[in-house]
Design a protein around this motif. Structure first.
Motif, PDB file in Angstrom:
ATOM      1  N   LEU A  58       0.772  -1.197  -0.053  1.00 49.42           N
ATOM      2  CA  LEU A  58      -0.009  -0.004  -0.118  1.00 49.42           C
ATOM      3  C   LEU A  58       0.804   1.139   0.085  1.00 49.42           C
ATOM      4  CD1 LEU A  58      -2.735   1.271   0.054  1.00 49.42           C
ATOM      5  CD2 LEU A  58      -2.599   1.123   2.816  1.00 49.42           C
ATOM      6  N   VAL A  59       1.937   1.266   0.897  1.00 51.25           N
ATOM      7  CA  VAL A  59       2.881   2.597   0.851  1.00 51.25           C
ATOM      8  C   VAL A  59       3.593   2.809  -0.302  1.00 51.25           C
ATOM      9  CG1 VAL A  59       4.988   3.267   1.929  1.00 51.25           C
ATOM     10  CG2 VAL A  59       2.995   2.182   3.417  1.00 51.25           C
ATOM     11  N   CYS A  60       3.923   1.758  -0.908  1.00 51.78           N
ATOM     12  CA  CYS A  60       4.749   1.588  -2.188  1.00 51.78           C
ATOM     13  C   CYS A  60       3.636   2.206  -3.424  1.00 51.78           C
ATOM     14  CB  CYS A  60       5.330   0.264  -2.710  1.00 51.78           C
ATOM     15  SG  CYS A  60       6.588  -0.010  -1.740  1.00 51.78           S
ATOM     16  N   THR A  61       2.558   1.651  -3.493  1.00 52.17           N
ATOM     17  CA  THR A  61       1.610   2.379  -4.293  1.00 52.17           C
ATOM     18  C   THR A  61       1.197   3.870  -4.313  1.00 52.17           C
ATOM     19  OG1 THR A  61       0.509   0.049  -4.490  1.00 52.17           O
ATOM     20  CG2 THR A  61      -0.896   2.008  -5.351  1.00 52.17           C
ATOM     21  N   ILE A  62       1.113   4.150  -2.779  1.00 54.06           N
ATOM     22  CA  ILE A  62       0.842   5.794  -2.692  1.00 54.06           C
ATOM     23  C   ILE A  62       1.999   6.285  -3.100  1.00 54.06           C
ATOM     24  CG2 ILE A  62       0.331   7.233  -0.882  1.00 54.06           C
ATOM     25  CD1 ILE A  62      -1.254   5.130   0.653  1.00 54.06           C
ATOM     26  N   ALA A  63       3.339   5.910  -2.760  1.00 52.87           N
ATOM     27  CA  ALA A  63       4.487   6.654  -3.285  1.00 52.87           C
ATOM     28  C   ALA A  63       4.553   6.600  -4.523  1.00 52.87           C
ATOM     29  CB  ALA A  63       5.930   5.919  -2.669  1.00 52.87           C
ATOM     30  N   ALA A  64       4.485   5.613  -5.211  1.00 52.09           N
ATOM     31  CA  ALA A  64       4.446   5.712  -6.733  1.00 52.09           C
ATOM     32  C   ALA A  64       3.479   6.517  -7.451  1.00 52.09           C
ATOM     33  CB  ALA A  64       4.183   4.354  -7.529  1.00 52.09           C
ATOM     34  N   LEU A  65       2.129   6.657  -6.893  1.00 53.72           N
ATOM     35  CA  LEU A  65       1.291   7.911  -7.520  1.00 53.72           C
ATOM     36  C   LEU A  65       1.825   9.058  -7.328  1.00 53.72           C
ATOM     37  CD1 LEU A  65      -2.041   6.148  -6.387  1.00 53.72           C
ATOM     38  CD2 LEU A  65      -1.253   6.062  -8.633  1.00 53.72           C
ATOM     39  N   ALA A  66       2.686   9.322  -6.093  1.00 45.90           N
ATOM     40  CA  ALA A  66       3.309  10.806  -5.939  1.00 45.90           C
ATOM     41  C   ALA A  66       4.307  10.980  -7.069  1.00 45.90           C
ATOM     42  CB  ALA A  66       3.631  10.884  -4.570  1.00 45.90           C
ATOM     43  N   TYR A  67       5.235   9.761  -7.259  1.00 44.69           N
ATOM     44  CA  TYR A  67       6.078   9.970  -8.314  1.00 44.69           C
ATOM     45  C   TYR A  67       5.435  10.239  -9.654  1.00 44.69           C
ATOM     46  CZ  TYR A  67      10.362   8.855  -5.617  1.00 44.69           C
ATOM     47  OH  TYR A  67      11.456   8.962  -4.890  1.00 44.69           O
ATOM     48  N   VAL A  68       4.215   9.696  -9.994  1.00 43.51           N
ATOM     49  CA  VAL A  68       3.666   9.631 -11.129  1.00 43.51           C
ATOM     50  C   VAL A  68       3.347  11.080 -11.795  1.00 43.51           C
ATOM     51  CG1 VAL A  68       1.527   9.489 -12.497  1.00 43.51           C
ATOM     52  CG2 VAL A  68       2.514   7.444 -11.265  1.00 43.51           C
ATOM     53  N   LEU A 236       2.610   6.167 -17.802  1.00 44.58           N
ATOM     54  CA  LEU A 236       3.197   5.889 -16.413  1.00 44.58           C
ATOM     55  C   LEU A 236       2.113   5.778 -15.573  1.00 44.58           C
ATOM     56  CD1 LEU A 236       5.753   6.324 -14.999  1.00 44.58           C
ATOM     57  CD2 LEU A 236       5.292   9.120 -14.897  1.00 44.58           C
ATOM     58  N   PRO A 237       1.111   6.311 -15.298  1.00 42.76           N
ATOM     59  CA  PRO A 237       0.244   6.224 -14.313  1.00 42.76           C
ATOM     60  C   PRO A 237      -0.392   4.667 -14.490  1.00 42.76           C
ATOM     61  CG  PRO A 237      -0.730   7.922 -15.762  1.00 42.76           C
ATOM     62  CD  PRO A 237       0.889   7.662 -15.832  1.00 42.76           C
TER      63      PRO A 237
END
Length: 469
Positions: A58-68, A236-237
């Motif tokens: 979950l944390v990695c998904t949220i972090a990856a969306l911020a990176y998007v 990317l997203p």
């Protein structure tokens, strides 16, 4: 130099499928096959370990969306380096490139190559452990092979990544299917009183979280190659939203399968939990698990090499490293000098020996720079609100990730303080002794001029520009 050469840049060769395979193929490495017992050891109960695996996803998904959001607003390759540079300036960006290019990324490649070599050599030494010299030579050969593949052509590297990704997904599906069969057969002892004995201390949870996050490492790799993604504002997203939930689900199901086949005590006693699982469940087909570890690790090394070379390349293009590292092959359009440099540092790191501990000590520095990157997104949202951003996340997302990443830096130091953490900080600060004389005042420019021209002619490379089309 003609106009065509002056406008040389990396081509957009990475489509949606290749983007998904790059993320999934880098994330799924040896970690999920060998390290679940460490999460269990630090937490003390199966239930808590499964919660951590889900929380990591979950944390990695949220972090990856911020990176998007960062990747679609700043359409340049380089990941954290370019986002820190564009928001906070050259000094913190250089410290990131100094740590990542010279230590963290090559050390990770070297450590994964040693793990790969151990499993390749094992069948030839059934009665004993493979000799260290054989393992290191095999690891060196794997680095050279993967370096050549990445230097030849982007499409070749991505196609190999795609093939190995599908192979490792198949191996995980075998584990998941075996777990489902075991559960239907009533092997649920590990899940009775699943949270009994949980160690919920600040430090133990933080260390367990870092162990889990190590297996998810690679969630941010697509941002290192933004200039090579077709339609990054779309792909990317999409790639993130496909990859991260898929890997999280597979990791959870694989851990459930391990716990269905083994008691917690058996997991803690195992050196490679997937191999132990294979011996218990697959019988004469148990050899599939060591093969799966080889395929997964090879794919992870290839993905790390692909993105690590781009990190070095972009840092050089922005002036943080020698100019030669920012150049690309005039025909193959690959960042050949940066790839060769990454391979060279990784090969040097094979000489001393054990890199598992080095990578662990430097993993928390990665979260230091992740913290700075999330701060860059907060800064960008406040100071540059009119910047074109095709994809946006609420302000709560980077603020939440700032808190989580700070915790992941502080918790291991509090929970397991060691002098090596101080060494890491000292190494980072030593980068300032390099930055001011050599980068800021450019004292090396004259002495490197002739060497740069010689290497340009030797490697057939030329200066590049960012691909922002």
């Amino acid at each position: 130099m003609d106009a065509r050469t002056k406008k040389l840049h990396l081509k957009r060769e990475v489509g949606l499928i290749s983007a998904v395979c790059l993320i999934v193929g880098t994330m799924i490495g040896s970690g999920i096959y060998m390290s679940p017992e460490w999460v269990l050891q630090y937490l003390g109960s199966p239930g808590a370990s499964l919660v951590i695996w889900a929380a990591c996803g979950l944390v990695c998904t949220i972090a990856a969306l911020a990176y998007v959001e960062l990747g679609t607003a700043i359409k340049e390759s380089g990941g954290e380096y370019i986002y820190i540079l564009r928001n906070f300036g050259p000094i913190p960006a250089f410290l990131f490139s100094w740590t990542s290019v010279f230590i963290a990324r090559p050390a990770g490649i070297a450590a994964m190559s040693l793990s790969l070599a151990q499993y390749i050599a094992a069948p030839f030494y059934v009665a004993c452990l493979p000799p260290t010299f054989v393992v290191k030579c095999t690891a060196a050969a794997s680095i050279l092979i993967i370096g050549i593949i990445n230097g030849l052509h982007v499409k070749l590297a991505t196609r190999i990544q795609n093939i190995f990704t599908f192979a490792k997904l198949l191996s995980l599906l075998i584990i998941v299917t075996g777990g489902v069969v075991l559960l239907f057969n009533g092997q649920t002892r590990s899940f009775q009183n699943a949270f009994q004995g949980t160690a919920a201390g600040f430090g133990s949870v933080g260390i367990a979280f870092q162990q889990g996050m190590w297996s998810y490492d690679g969630w941010n790799n697509l941002n290192y190659v933004t200039e090579e993604i077709r339609r990054p504002e779309v792909n990317l997203p999409r790639a993130i939203l496909i990859s991260l939930p898929l890997v999280t689900l597979l990791y959870l199901m694989a851990n459930i399968s391990y716990l269905a086949a083994m008691s917690p005590a058996e997991m803690l006693a195992s050196d490679a939990v997937a191999v132990t699982w294979g011996n218990k469940v697959l019988g004469s087909w148990a050899w599939l698990m060591p093969l799966s570890v080889v395929l997964s690790t090879f794919g992870s090394v290839n993905g790390s090499f692909f993105t690590g070379g781009r990190s070095c390349y972009v840092a050089a293009r922005e002036g943080s490293l020698p100019d030669i590292l920012s150049m690309a092959h005039i025909h193959r359009l690959t960042p050949l000098p940066a790839l060769l440099f990454t391979a060279l540092i990784a090969l040097i790191m094979l000489i001393p020996g054990d890199f598992e501990s080095i990578v662990n000590y430097f993993s928390f520095t990665a979260w230091m720079f992740y913290t700075l990157t999330f701060a860059a997104l907060v800064y960008m949202k406040i100071k540059r609100p009119h910047l074109h951003q095709p994809f946006k996340v609420p302000m709560l997302v980077p603020v939440f990730m700032l808190i989580i990443s700070t915790y992941l830096v502080v918790a291991p130091i509090v929970g397991n303080p060691q002098i090596e953490y101080l060494f890491v900080f000292v190494f980072m600060l030593c980068g300032l002794l390099i930055y001011f004389p050599l980068i800021h005042f450019k004292l090396w420019a004259g002495s490197l001029g002739q060497a740069t021209v010689f290497l340009q002619l030797l490697l057939e490379v030329a200066p590049t520009q960012a691909n922002l089309d």
